[in-house]
Scaffold this active site. Structure first.
Site, PDB file in Angstrom:
ATOM      1  N   GLN A 363      -4.358   0.765   2.817  1.00 16.58           N
ATOM      2  CA  GLN A 363      -3.515   1.809   3.401  1.00 16.58           C
ATOM      3  C   GLN A 363      -4.051   2.245   4.756  1.00 16.58           C
ATOM      4  O   GLN A 363      -3.293   2.469   5.695  1.00 16.58           O
ATOM      5  CB  GLN A 363      -3.433   3.006   2.453  1.00 16.58           C
ATOM      6  CG  GLN A 363      -2.413   4.055   2.869  1.00 16.58           C
ATOM      7  CD  GLN A 363      -2.191   5.084   1.783  1.00 16.58           C
ATOM      8  OE1 GLN A 363      -3.108   5.444   1.061  1.00 16.58           O
ATOM      9  NE2 GLN A 363      -0.978   5.571   1.657  1.00 16.58           N
ATOM     10  N   ARG A 366      -3.003   0.357   7.849  1.00 15.19           N
ATOM     11  CA  ARG A 366      -1.638   0.544   8.333  1.00 15.19           C
ATOM     12  C   ARG A 366      -1.574   1.466   9.552  1.00 15.19           C
ATOM     13  O   ARG A 366      -0.555   1.530  10.235  1.00 15.19           O
ATOM     14  CB  ARG A 366      -0.741   1.088   7.213  1.00 15.19           C
ATOM     15  CG  ARG A 366      -0.633   0.173   5.995  1.00 15.19           C
ATOM     16  CD  ARG A 366       0.036  -1.155   6.315  1.00 15.19           C
ATOM     17  NE  ARG A 366       1.393  -0.987   6.803  1.00 15.19           N
ATOM     18  CZ  ARG A 366       2.462  -0.809   6.035  1.00 15.19           C
ATOM     19  NH1 ARG A 366       2.325  -0.749   4.726  1.00 15.19           N
ATOM     20  NH2 ARG A 366       3.657  -0.686   6.564  1.00 15.19           N
ATOM     21  N   HIS A 367      -2.657   2.200   9.799  1.00 14.56           N
ATOM     22  CA  HIS A 367      -2.761   2.964  11.054  1.00 14.56           C
ATOM     23  C   HIS A 367      -3.150   1.974  12.150  1.00 14.56           C
ATOM     24  O   HIS A 367      -4.299   1.896  12.576  1.00 14.56           O
ATOM     25  CB  HIS A 367      -3.791   4.089  10.907  1.00 14.56           C
ATOM     26  CG  HIS A 367      -3.323   5.206  10.039  1.00 14.56           C
ATOM     27  ND1 HIS A 367      -2.528   6.226  10.505  1.00 14.56           N
ATOM     28  CD2 HIS A 367      -3.509   5.448   8.720  1.00 14.56           C
ATOM     29  CE1 HIS A 367      -2.256   7.065   9.517  1.00 14.56           C
ATOM     30  NE2 HIS A 367      -2.833   6.611   8.426  1.00 14.56           N
ATOM     31  N   ARG A 368      -2.161   1.227  12.592  1.00 12.48           N
ATOM     32  CA  ARG A 368      -2.423   0.058  13.430  1.00 12.48           C
ATOM     33  C   ARG A 368      -2.979   0.383  14.805  1.00 12.48           C
ATOM     34  O   ARG A 368      -3.581  -0.464  15.447  1.00 12.48           O
ATOM     35  CB  ARG A 368      -1.145  -0.766  13.558  1.00 12.48           C
ATOM     36  CG  ARG A 368      -0.832  -1.551  12.312  1.00 12.48           C
ATOM     37  CD  ARG A 368       0.631  -1.837  12.147  1.00 12.48           C
ATOM     38  NE  ARG A 368       1.334  -0.652  11.693  1.00 12.48           N
ATOM     39  CZ  ARG A 368       2.611  -0.631  11.357  1.00 12.48           C
ATOM     40  NH1 ARG A 368       3.315  -1.726  11.414  1.00 12.48           N
ATOM     41  NH2 ARG A 368       3.186   0.472  10.956  1.00 12.48           N
ATOM     42  N   ARG A 455      -3.574  12.464   7.283  1.00 12.04           N
ATOM     43  CA  ARG A 455      -4.518  12.135   6.216  1.00 12.04           C
ATOM     44  C   ARG A 455      -5.468  13.266   5.846  1.00 12.04           C
ATOM     45  O   ARG A 455      -6.312  13.070   4.968  1.00 12.04           O
ATOM     46  CB  ARG A 455      -5.319  10.879   6.600  1.00 12.04           C
ATOM     47  CG  ARG A 455      -4.456   9.658   6.893  1.00 12.04           C
ATOM     48  CD  ARG A 455      -3.504   9.339   5.767  1.00 12.04           C
ATOM     49  NE  ARG A 455      -2.704   8.152   6.066  1.00 12.04           N
ATOM     50  CZ  ARG A 455      -1.750   7.669   5.281  1.00 12.04           C
ATOM     51  NH1 ARG A 455      -1.470   8.277   4.142  1.00 12.04           N
ATOM     52  NH2 ARG A 455      -1.065   6.602   5.637  1.00 12.04           N
TER      53      ARG A 455
END
Length: 523
Positions: A363, A366-368, A455
């Site tokens: 997960q 996914r913070h690309r 987050r």
């Protein structure tokens, strides 16, 4: 929640299923038309492209590295029967894609569905039996832990939401559903990374070319070739030219693996050294822009054409980061890269070393726009169990005993396969979601702000929340003038706008904004 353990249950497996859901009808001609438009007095349509232009312009642009023209065409794929190891190690290991993936946090994994490699000389029928038995055992542990943990999650949520004998039955039912989801969220840590997932995956044409070229650059080269090869084949079906005109093929020899031959990787030594530097933290700052505040302020003034005498550093930072003064901070749509003043935050960078589980990192990656250097697990493997234990398991002795047994058995099965000569590529599919991932991650303050906002919310995955809180604490240590503007959406919005919580019906039940960052997260 489940029917209970089913020892005789077999693993459901099947080849990857790739479908092309949406696509450009003429991707190659669209690329050539885009290239021609650069040098034409009007917008070139794909219908105007000639055979000569396909030959000359196609080769000239592709072979010289002018690849933006091949980025216009996009392809939306449906992927089924692909492993989470493949997705983590390859498909999501770069920034240029969009995916919507089935969540193990919220979807109960009722059926034993996992990637099983084809039999070969070393991965013979006997080895396959060991592999499938290990997968089935992991699923049984998943079911057992789900049942063991649900009473704990029910009790915590019931306390948070003040559930009592006179509570509305619909409210009680909602808490029960939430308790089950929280239980499977933790139980999923024992599932193998071989477990199947399903997703919608969209990429541009040039990214598909790159994926095919780099198919061997991961822990899962065989599965990658099968999946990406199917993607390429589907695009060829609608427009053979898009690949056939260039003749690119996957690279065979990669520097990562030739270097490993020389240096002889040692997973245990690496893990011990990395962990000692972390000193018990989930995430630790290892480098940063020391003059971040000054540079951000100067960049803010540059955007607005202001002299320092008109706007001090402190005022610039406040006007840029305060949600009360900068409406961009309150946007749920992430508009940072489009907002002229927000781009000033791109000049401050922070680098963290962090250790989280495979499932959490799936997960986190996914913070690309906060890229990381992640390990090739086939080179960083350890003989001894190396895993993350969620807090809920630490607080339940019976569940923890079951969990640790599941970890030992997963590593034991993996080691047995390696000792039989099975390749690490295959054996490591048996590693559990709990497997520790050690990485180094860097982001600009602009993109870290977005990540930390999302987050540090109590609904965020436990480990990413813990890592983000560590990172915000590190920011507070080196740049306190910046950190006071960081926190979850409710912290930023309280007293300024409504709703305070942007999660709607998924509100965590805790008024975090009253005491962030000191409020304690219980689940």
């Amino acid at each position: 929640m489940f029917d209970g353990a089913r020892p005789a249950e077999s693993v459901e497996s099947a080849p990857p299923r790739v479908t092309l859901r949406n696509f450009f009808n003429h991707p190659f001609d669209s690329a050539i038309a885009a290239a021609r438009t650069c040098y034409a007095d009007h917008l070139i349509a794909p219908e105007e492209v000639t055979d000569k232009q396909r030959l000359n312009i196609g080769a000239a642009t592709f072979n010289s590295g002018h690849h933006t023209v091949f980025q216009h065409a996009t392809f939306e794929f449906g992927l089924e029967n692909v492993s989470r190891q493949f997705v983590w190690s390859f498909l999501h290991a770069h920034p240029f894609y969009n995916s919507e993936q089935q969540s193990q946090r919220y979807v109960r994994m009722d059926r034993v569905q996992a990637y099983v490699p084809p039999v070969d000389l070393y991965f013979n029928e006997s080895a396959r039996e060991i592999y499938e038995q290990a997968v089935t055992r992991a699923w049984n542990y998943y079911r057992e832990l789900s049942a063991l943990l649900v009473s704990d999650t029910r009790a915590i949520l019931g306390d948070i939401w003040r559930v009592g004998p006179n509570s509305n039955p619909k409210h009680v039912q909602k808490i029960e559903r939430s308790a089950e989801k929280r239980a499977i969220e933790i139980a999923r840590y024992v599932l193998p990374v071989a477990a199947f997932t399903t997703m919608v995956h969209t990429i541009s044409g040039i990214v598909l070319h790159r994926l095919w070229r780099m198919a061997a650059a991961s822990d899962t080269p065989s599965e990658t070739r099968a999946v990406v090869g199917a993607m390429v084949s589907l695009v060829k079906d609608i427009d053979p030219q898009f690949f056939d005109r260039f003749g690119t093929a996957p690279l065979e020899e990669l520097p990562e693996f030739t270097a490993s031959t020389k240096f002889q990787p040692n997973g245990e030594a690496f893990a011990h050294e990395f962990d000692s530097k972390l000193a018990g933290k989930t995430s630790k700052l290892v480098d940063y822009s020391p003059n971040a505040a000054r540079v951000i302020a100067e960049s803010f003034r540059a955007v607005l054409g202001l002299a320092e005498s008109q706007c001090s550093d402190a005022d610039a930072i406040d006007r840029l980061l305060s949600p009360a003064k900068n409406l961009y901070r309150l946007e749920t749509l992430n508009v940072g890269v489009h907002a002229p003043i927000m781009r000033a935050l791109q000049h401050a960078n922070y680098t963290f070393a962090k250790k989280i589980s495979h499932t959490a990192d799936s997960q986190d990656q996914r913070h690309r726009m906060v890229p990381g250097s992640r390990p090739l697990l086939t080179l960083a493997d350890t003989r001894e169990p190396d895993f993350i234990t969620p807090q809920l398991l630490k607080e339940n002795p019976r569940a923890r005993e079951v969990y640790e047994r599941a970890m030992r058995e997963a590593w034991s099965a993996k080691n047995v396969l390696l000792d039989r000569g099975v390749s690490p590529e295959i054996a490591l599919y048996l590693l559990p979601n709990a497997k520790s991932i050690r990485l180094v991650e860097t982001g600009s303050l602009l993109h870290l702000l977005h990540k930390w906002t999302m987050r540090t919310c109590f609904n965020a995955q436990e480990e990413i929340y813990a890592a983000s809180m560590d990172e915000v604490a590190e920011l507070r240590r080196v740049h306190p003038e910046l950190s006071k503007y960081v926190g979850p959406p409710c912290h930023l919005r309280a007293g300024i706008t409504t709703p305070i919580c942007t999660e709607g019906s998924h509100f965590c039940g805790i008024k975090v904004w009253l005491d962030f960052p000191n409020v304690i997260r219980r689940i």
